[in-house]
Design an enzyme around this catalytic site. Sequence first.
Site, PDB file in Angstrom:
ATOM      1  N   ALA A 161      31.436   3.433  -0.840  1.00  0.00           N
ATOM      2  CA  ALA A 161      32.342   3.836   0.043  1.00  0.00           C
ATOM      3  C   ALA A 161      31.642   4.834   1.078  1.00  0.00           C
ATOM      4  O   ALA A 161      32.331   5.740   1.668  1.00  0.00           O
ATOM      5  CB  ALA A 161      33.291   4.508  -0.475  1.00  0.00           C
ATOM      6  N   ARG A 164      33.092  -0.448  13.678  1.00  0.00           N
ATOM      7  CA  ARG A 164      33.814  -1.742  14.155  1.00  0.00           C
ATOM      8  C   ARG A 164      35.444  -1.409  14.335  1.00  0.00           C
ATOM      9  O   ARG A 164      36.252  -1.966  14.914  1.00  0.00           O
ATOM     10  CB  ARG A 164      33.707  -2.829  13.931  1.00  0.00           C
ATOM     11  CG  ARG A 164      32.306  -3.655  14.335  1.00  0.00           C
ATOM     12  CD  ARG A 164      32.211  -4.993  13.961  1.00  0.00           C
ATOM     13  NE  ARG A 164      31.547  -4.936  12.636  1.00  0.00           N
ATOM     14  CZ  ARG A 164      31.139  -5.964  12.015  1.00  0.00           C
ATOM     15  NH1 ARG A 164      31.254  -7.140  12.310  1.00  0.00           N
ATOM     16  NH2 ARG A 164      30.520  -5.936  10.667  1.00  0.00           N
ATOM     17  N   LYS A 175      36.234   3.880   7.319  1.00  0.00           N
ATOM     18  CA  LYS A 175      36.873   2.729   6.957  1.00  0.00           C
ATOM     19  C   LYS A 175      37.545   2.564   5.880  1.00  0.00           C
ATOM     20  O   LYS A 175      38.748   1.968   5.452  1.00  0.00           O
ATOM     21  CB  LYS A 175      35.655   1.767   7.024  1.00  0.00           C
ATOM     22  CG  LYS A 175      36.392   0.309   6.873  1.00  0.00           C
ATOM     23  CD  LYS A 175      35.442  -0.861   7.199  1.00  0.00           C
ATOM     24  CE  LYS A 175      34.182  -0.693   6.383  1.00  0.00           C
ATOM     25  NZ  LYS A 175      33.171  -2.139   6.429  1.00  0.00           N
ATOM     26  N   GLY A 208      21.266   1.063   2.961  1.00  0.00           N
ATOM     27  CA  GLY A 208      21.445  -0.265   2.398  1.00  0.00           C
ATOM     28  C   GLY A 208      22.280  -0.275   0.865  1.00  0.00           C
ATOM     29  O   GLY A 208      22.282   0.981   0.348  1.00  0.00           O
ATOM     30  N   GLY A 244      25.703 -12.983   3.353  1.00  0.00           N
ATOM     31  CA  GLY A 244      24.564 -13.690   2.500  1.00  0.00           C
ATOM     32  C   GLY A 244      24.891 -14.843   1.749  1.00  0.00           C
ATOM     33  O   GLY A 244      26.059 -15.338   1.086  1.00  0.00           O
ATOM     34  N   LYS A 273      70.491  15.829   2.927  1.00  0.00           N
ATOM     35  CA  LYS A 273      69.134  16.254   2.643  1.00  0.00           C
ATOM     36  C   LYS A 273      69.752  17.299   1.533  1.00  0.00           C
ATOM     37  O   LYS A 273      70.384  18.120   1.394  1.00  0.00           O
ATOM     38  CB  LYS A 273      68.536  16.953   3.443  1.00  0.00           C
ATOM     39  CG  LYS A 273      67.183  17.733   3.303  1.00  0.00           C
ATOM     40  CD  LYS A 273      67.005  18.906   2.587  1.00  0.00           C
ATOM     41  CE  LYS A 273      67.568  20.140   3.444  1.00  0.00           C
ATOM     42  NZ  LYS A 273      67.507  21.308   2.988  1.00  0.00           N
ATOM     43  N   ASN A 304      73.210  25.160   7.201  1.00  0.00           N
ATOM     44  CA  ASN A 304      72.483  25.576   5.803  1.00  0.00           C
ATOM     45  C   ASN A 304      71.281  26.591   6.109  1.00  0.00           C
ATOM     46  O   ASN A 304      70.827  27.159   5.152  1.00  0.00           O
ATOM     47  CB  ASN A 304      71.884  24.306   5.090  1.00  0.00           C
ATOM     48  CG  ASN A 304      71.066  23.773   5.679  1.00  0.00           C
ATOM     49  OD1 ASN A 304      71.228  23.434   7.096  1.00  0.00           O
ATOM     50  ND2 ASN A 304      70.256  23.102   4.927  1.00  0.00           N
ATOM     51  N   SER A 351      87.801  16.720  11.109  1.00  0.00           N
ATOM     52  CA  SER A 351      86.429  16.359  12.018  1.00  0.00           C
ATOM     53  C   SER A 351      86.267  17.223  12.818  1.00  0.00           C
ATOM     54  O   SER A 351      86.854  18.301  13.139  1.00  0.00           O
ATOM     55  CB  SER A 351      86.876  15.135  13.024  1.00  0.00           C
ATOM     56  OG  SER A 351      87.278  13.934  12.257  1.00  0.00           O
TER      57      SER A 351
END
Length: 456
Positions: free
Chosen positions: A9, A15, A22, A78, A137, A352, A387, A406
């Site tokens: 990693a 790219r 990545k 590599g 490969g 909430k 609150n 309301s």
Amino acid sequence: MSLEVIILAAGQGTRMRSEKPKVLHPLAGKPMLVHTIEQAQRLQPGQTHIVVGHQAHQVEAVVASLGVKCVLQAEQLGTGHAVAQAMPAVDSDAIVLVLYGDVPLVPAALMQKLTEQAGQGKLALLTVNLNDASGYGRIVRQGPDNSGPIQAIIEHKDATPEQLQIKEINTGILAVKASYLNAWLPRIESNNAQGEIYLTDVVAMAVDDGIAIGYLQPDFPQQTQGVNDRMQLAALERWHQQQQAHQLLSDGVQLADPSRFDLRGELKAGTDIYIDINVIIEGQVHLGNGVHVGPNCHIKDAHIGAGTQILANSVIDQAQISANCSIGPFARLRPGTILHENAKVGNFVETKKTTLGSGSKANHFTYLGDTEVGEHVNIGAGTITCNFDGVNKFKTHIADGAFIGSNSSIVAPVSIGAGATIAAGSTITKDVANDNLAIARGKQRNIAPWVKPVKL
């Protein structure tokens, strides 16, 4: 014989055109590297080694809680060089499974079969046949038709025109005894087009040493597909989502359109569930029997009870919903929301850290934060629980059978008693006793005559 896993990693992934490494780009809501780690850990390895390099601190921070060990590859020279960085910490008697952080969909079952071959003394490779093998490969086998035992792996840039016609490619994933790797890795040279130390060179060394070469292939090429750019990531995401959707359909979940459904976590589903288009399921979600999810909904880390209806464009995040509730459309249930049986949260209602008792309802245009609502409470349109005083959060308690008119503002901390009524348009700052009517609004005045202003 113990198993140890090495996951490469360290690459930058230029790219991807991103500051983020990545391997940390998400697939199905989770970093690609985490997918690889989670599948590998199903094999219960003695240790999992993550070879990090580019933006190592970012990668280490993501995997810190996953029980893995990071090793630095300071220079990316590599794949062979990368594996060599981890080998000093690997038990020399172990089987080593080499994986890649940007190849996120290798199933654990396939990994297990590779390690079983390695346990038999083989160098076990994971290969796949592709119609277009450009850039990969090639697997070179004995015989004029390239159908005999595996002899070597030739990288694309080093291949002859004849070898470029080979369709079987190397995925890079392999399993082998650590003792073999310890013998082979120091012998690898960088005399190739890339000037790198290729791990694939161990195949020819194994042949020279008389070590049998085993191989396996995946059920689907996508299971071994690496990601190099955002187009490949998007394509792999769609394939993965399609597989998950097909599994849900097989399990009895009805999806209105499998191509317009995303699962970014785990879904446990009962029977007779219907999920409309453009629904996103994230984290750990449980849907009880008969749940109906309307279009464009987002559900994260939630339990939805049997028979509940979730109408269009609703967001549910870390909420517990009991049976036969009604939610939405355009509702938002934030973390800490609990709805008991037959509760209703209607359009443009946000909650909430709020509990609604059985049969209670907030039908529209309401905010309930840090609120305990009893049973069979009616909360009128435009009601808010105030609150927050700018520093601290306070709770509102509304007892059974209360009626909130309301456009009311309820300023916490405050309690409203059972059966109490709050007149429309009231601002409540004091407790209201059981069965009382509370009116807290300015006195109306009608002024006459009244001359309307005119534009100058």
